[in-house]
Design a protein around this motif. Structure first.
Motif, short mmCIF file in Angstrom:
data_model
loop_
_atom_site.label_atom_id
_atom_site.label_comp_id
_atom_site.label_asym_id
_atom_site.label_seq_id
_atom_site.Cartn_x
_atom_site.Cartn_y
_atom_site.Cartn_z
N GLY A 127 0.82 -1.21 0.00
CA GLY A 127 0.00 0.00 0.00
C GLY A 127 0.85 1.26 0.00
N ASP A 128 1.94 1.22 0.73
CA ASP A 128 2.89 2.34 0.78
C ASP A 128 3.46 2.59 -0.62
OD1 ASP A 128 4.96 4.13 1.40
OD2 ASP A 128 6.04 2.73 2.70
N ALA A 129 3.97 1.54 -1.25
CA ALA A 129 4.61 1.68 -2.57
C ALA A 129 3.61 2.10 -3.64
CB ALA A 129 5.29 0.37 -2.97
N VAL B 218 9.28 1.45 -1.33
CA VAL B 218 8.48 1.90 -0.18
C VAL B 218 9.08 3.18 0.40
CG1 VAL B 218 7.71 -0.44 0.38
CG2 VAL B 218 9.79 0.49 1.48
N THR B 219 8.34 3.78 1.34
CA THR B 219 8.79 5.03 1.96
C THR B 219 8.85 4.88 3.48
OG1 THR B 219 6.61 6.07 2.21
CG2 THR B 219 7.65 6.23 0.02
N ASP B 220 8.79 6.01 4.18
CA ASP B 220 8.96 5.99 5.64
C ASP B 220 7.94 5.13 6.38
OD1 ASP B 220 6.93 7.80 4.98
OD2 ASP B 220 7.50 9.28 6.49
N ASP B 221 6.75 5.00 5.81
CA ASP B 221 5.70 4.23 6.48
C ASP B 221 6.18 2.80 6.75
OD1 ASP B 221 3.07 6.13 5.74
OD2 ASP B 221 4.72 6.20 4.32
N THR B 222 6.77 2.19 5.76
CA THR B 222 7.26 0.81 5.89
C THR B 222 8.60 0.77 6.62
OG1 THR B 222 6.18 0.28 3.79
CG2 THR B 222 7.82 -1.29 4.62
N VAL C 139 14.07 8.18 2.50
CA VAL C 139 13.58 8.88 1.31
C VAL C 139 12.58 9.98 1.68
CG1 VAL C 139 11.77 7.17 0.83
CG2 VAL C 139 12.67 8.53 -1.02
N ASP C 140 11.82 9.79 2.75
CA ASP C 140 10.96 10.86 3.25
C ASP C 140 10.84 10.77 4.76
OD1 ASP C 140 9.41 8.54 3.19
OD2 ASP C 140 7.55 9.60 2.75
N ILE C 141 10.45 11.89 5.37
CA ILE C 141 10.30 11.93 6.83
C ILE C 141 9.30 13.03 7.17
CG2 ILE C 141 12.37 13.42 7.02
CD1 ILE C 141 12.84 12.12 9.82
N ALA D 239 -1.38 9.59 0.21
CA ALA D 239 -1.80 8.29 -0.33
C ALA D 239 -0.87 7.14 0.04
CB ALA D 239 -1.92 8.38 -1.85
N ASP D 240 0.41 7.43 0.28
CA ASP D 240 1.28 6.32 0.69
C ASP D 240 0.88 5.83 2.08
OD1 ASP D 240 2.21 8.77 1.71
OD2 ASP D 240 4.20 7.92 2.10
N THR D 241 0.44 6.77 2.92
CA THR D 241 0.09 6.40 4.29
C THR D 241 -1.32 5.81 4.38
OG1 THR D 241 1.59 8.09 5.08
CG2 THR D 241 0.01 7.24 6.67
MG MG Z 1 5.75 7.88 3.34
#
Ligand code: MG
Ligand code: MG
Length: 304
Positions: free
Chosen positions: A30-32, A68-72, A106-108, A258-260
């Motif tokens: 879902g994150d990706a 993926v990003t920070d969520d994962t 990659v993000d925070i 949307a990533d979260t």
């Molecule tokens: Mg994120």
């Protein structure tokens, strides 16, 4: 926290470890998927992609397909800290998040950064309560806590959720959302269906905190990073769909954070519908190292 007898018996249920893995892989998927359209409006998404339903990368972070990003990655950092200590503790969580931030993710989020900078300065792993800390950063990374506290009394589960949350987010609505999500995951892993999650978790949350009354809003489009917006969008998508794929496509095409929303919806839908329900074309696009880490952590945490 160490596990108690009921966990052992519930682990004998053939689908529990598999559902835990599906929740973790659902989070990553879902994150990706959502990251491509993060901060876009539904109209912009429709113009650019029609319906966004495949792993294409890009987005404002210029990601690889399936990245993926920070969520994962924050969930994985927290999960490692929990596994290293056998329980959810504030300082190891703060250390893990700090190491994660030093590795230039990659993000925070702003609230995460603020909390970790304060931890570096003061060594205090609990932020003071703050009305402005109602972002979704604590909720998006709660999955390893839900898995590590399977079978524990609800008050202990809620406490463990707050311990990890308060490292960066100390806020009543963030706490309520984070605890609700962890308990929903646990219920689903234990075999509860969507209707039970609706009546026993989502509705009671909205009765205690009317901000979360998701049925009052026709459709939460372009949800912000405010944890109320996030949960309203996720609940609408989850409770108005009957499978993993349509739930995820619904929620990420609302754009916004949307990533979260994708990560949280993927976690819940994975726990509800299991691994076979996650489209192979999405799973196969995940970075093999991330996919392996999610699967390994899910099993190890559920066994604690
Ligand atoms: Mg994120
Ligand atoms: Mg986000």
């Amino acid at each position: 926290m160490t596990s108690s007898a009921p966990v052992t018996s519930s682990l004998c249920h053939p689908s529990l470890a598999q559902r835990a893995t599906a929740a973790y892989l659902g989070l990553a998927v879902g994150d990706a998927l959502g990251a491509t359209v993060e901060f876009m409006t539904p109209r912009e998404i429709a113009v650019q992609y029609g319906v966004h339903d495949r792993m294409r990368g890009g987005g404002w972070l210029n990601l690889r397909p399936g990245q993926v990003t920070d969520d994962t990655t924050m969930a994985l950092a927290l999960g490692e800290a929990i596994l290293a200590h056998g329980r959810v503790l504030a300082r190891p969580a703060a250390e893990a998040f700090d190491a994660w931030m030093r590795a230039r993710p990659v993000d925070i989020g702003n609230t995460v950064r603020r909390g970790l900078l304060r931890y570096r300065e003061t060594g205090l792993a609990e932020m003071p309560e703050c009305e402005h800390a109602a972002g979704n950063g604590a909720a998006m990374r709660v999955l390893p806590v839900a898995l590590a506290t399977l079978g524990q009394p609800e008050e202990q589960v809620r406490h463990a959720c707050r311990v990890q949350a308060h490292v960066t987010h100390h806020n009543l609505l963030s706490d309520a959302a984070t605890e609700c999500l962890a308990l929903m995951v646990q219920d689903a892993l234990g075999g509860a269906g969507k209707v039970r999650l609706l009546h026993e978790r989502a509705h009671p949350l909205a009765r205690r905190h009317p901000e979360f009354a998701f049925r009052a809003v026709r459709q939460q489009a372009n949800p912000s990073g405010y944890v109320v917006d996030t949960l309203v969008a996720v609940f609408q998508a989850l409770f108005d769909s009957d499978d993993f794929e349509s739930c995820l496509i619904d929620v990420v095409n609302r754009g916004g954070d949307a990533d979260t929303t994708g990560a949280i919806a993927g976690m819940l839908a994975g726990a509800l519908y299991g691994i076979e329900a996650i489209p192979a074309r999405w799973l196969d696009a995940l970075d093999p190292a991330i996919r392996g880490a999610c699967a390994r952590q899910a099993e190890a945490l559920a066994r604690l």
